[in-house]
Write an enzyme that holds these catalytic residues in place. Structure first.
Site, PDB file in Angstrom:
ATOM      1  N   ASP A 143       0.775  -1.242   0.000  1.00  9.05           N
ATOM      2  CA  ASP A 143       0.000   0.000   0.000  1.00  9.05           C
ATOM      3  C   ASP A 143       0.811   1.299   0.000  1.00  9.05           C
ATOM      4  O   ASP A 143       0.520   2.197  -0.777  1.00  9.05           O
ATOM      5  CB  ASP A 143      -0.966  -0.024   1.201  1.00  9.05           C
ATOM      6  CG  ASP A 143      -1.987   1.100   1.155  1.00  9.05           C
ATOM      7  OD1 ASP A 143      -2.333   1.539   0.053  1.00  9.05           O
ATOM      8  OD2 ASP A 143      -2.433   1.537   2.221  1.00  9.05           O
ATOM      9  N   CYS A 200     -23.895  -3.749 -15.127  1.00  6.02           N
ATOM     10  CA  CYS A 200     -24.197  -3.352 -13.747  1.00  6.02           C
ATOM     11  C   CYS A 200     -23.572  -1.991 -13.435  1.00  6.02           C
ATOM     12  O   CYS A 200     -22.404  -1.744 -13.742  1.00  6.02           O
ATOM     13  CB  CYS A 200     -23.662  -4.397 -12.774  1.00  6.02           C
ATOM     14  SG  CYS A 200     -23.915  -3.974 -11.033  1.00  6.02           S
ATOM     15  N   CYS A 203     -22.550   0.201  -8.157  1.00  7.53           N
ATOM     16  CA  CYS A 203     -21.567   0.979  -7.390  1.00  7.53           C
ATOM     17  C   CYS A 203     -21.636   2.456  -7.745  1.00  7.53           C
ATOM     18  O   CYS A 203     -21.455   3.329  -6.890  1.00  7.53           O
ATOM     19  CB  CYS A 203     -20.163   0.431  -7.606  1.00  7.53           C
ATOM     20  SG  CYS A 203     -19.588   0.446  -9.319  1.00  7.53           S
TER      21      CYS A 203
END
Length: 354
Positions: A143, A200, A203
């Site tokens: 990260d 879709c 989100c």
């Protein structure tokens, strides 16, 4: 003890299989391999995103963009990239507190132990295993390094970058922490992930602050996670109502992904099981935090990195969105806070509460 011989093609296949098995043993949900040259277009996409200003105040994204653009930009000797995913699948509905205005909503990933510590420890253990099995140089990343984890994870076949720009896995849905190992070994690459979002747009519709200017593209400046975690100053007033009672991060775009139905909480790493005090903290308690209280409450959590002032700022905005006049005394006390950003948030919240 005699050092193992260098990997030839036959040994490389066997090594890759054993590597994946060892990764699972160490607590990863998945392990895949890709070439150091697997994301040739990622640098250009990154530069376009930065040029649009979509990174907001995250200057570290821009400062090391050349290193981030490709694995070889960070380390010229890398030949293979091992991408690993560790599951943090929640056992409860991440959206359950949306209608409980006196409680703060903390992103699922931050309710347990700090993932930096857990993933890095497992990566180092896997790296030790690797150098015992085959002579190589390697580097491990979680990260904080200039690594394009999500494009590399997609190239390696962990999943694909969904329309919310995060990883989606067929087995773990949207609930994966990513880690990577760069190595000088030539390892057989896995097939890349295939985009399975289809038509879709759940989100996109779920975002409370309209942070997606287009599918697969995030404007961090409007994202609740960015605003409550990375952004240090006053949060833009037009975005504050959309924050609701979210005090650290946001799970909405992840939580509505249909692929989550295949993710099983039993496969989540136990270190990420939620701490009881972080599942639904009382906003009143957060408004009254001093620095020592903040450090005590969030010890061992990734939340500790934002500090007391940002947490109280976020809690004040959530209190302002609650419609609960019972928060007025605590907010009035914050008008004398030493941090002007906290004072600003408290004043705005009092105005919202009338």
């Amino acid at each position: 003890m005699t050092a193992p011989p260098p990997l030839d093609a036959a040994r490389a296949d066997a090594f890759a299989d054993a590597l994946k098995a060892e990764a699972i043993r160490l607590g990863f949900a998945d392990c895949r391999i890709t070439s150091a040259d697997a994301i040739p277009d990622a640098g250009e996409r990154l530069r376009d995103w930065l040029a649009a200003g979509h990174h907001g105040e995250m200057g570290w994204m821009e400062a090391r963009a050349d290193e981030r653009a490709s694995p070889r930009g960070l380390w010229g000797d890398v030949r293979s990239v091992i991408m690993l995913g560790m599951a943090y699948t929640p056992g409860h509905d991440p959206l359950a507190l949306a209608d409980v205005p006196d409680r703060g909503r903390i992103s699922v990933y931050a309710q347990g132990q700090d993932y930096h510590d857990i993933v890095k420890k497992a990566l180092k253990a896997l790296a030790r295993w690797m150098v015992e099995q085959a002579p190589c140089a390697l580097k491990v990343f979680v990260d904080t390094a200039p690594v394009m984890e999500k494009p590399l994870a997609a190239a390696a076949g962990l999943g694909w970058q969904g329309k919310h720009s995060n990883m989606v896995s067929r087995g773990e849905g949207s609930w994966l922490f990513l880690g990577s190992i760069y190595t000088t070994l030539d390892l057989p690459p896995d097939a890349p992930g295939r985009d399975s979002c289809g038509s879709c747009d759940a989100c996109q519709r779920a975002c409370p602050t309209d942070a997606f200017p287009a599918p697969y593209r995030l404007d961090a400046r409007r994202c609740v996670s960015y605003l409550t975690i990375e952004h240090k100053g006053p949060i833009p007033e037009d975005l504050r109502p959309g924050i609701g009672n979210r005090i650290y991060g946001c799970d909405d775009c992840l939580a509505v992904c249909p692929w989550n139905k295949f993710a099983e909480q039993a496969r989540a790493h136990r270190a990420f099981l939620p701490r009881a005090e972080l599942v639904a903290p009382r906003l009143g308690d957060l408004l009254n935090l001093d620095d020592a209280g903040f450090r005590e409450m969030f010890a061992g959590s990734p939340i500790k990195r934002i500090g007391r002032n940002r947490m109280v700022r976020n809690a004040a905005i959530a209190a302002g969105n609650s419609g609960d006049g019972g928060f007025r005394p605590a907010l009035e006390a914050l008008l004398a806070d030493e941090d002007p950003v906290v004072v600003d948030a408290a004043g705005w919240a009092l105005g919202r509460l009338g």
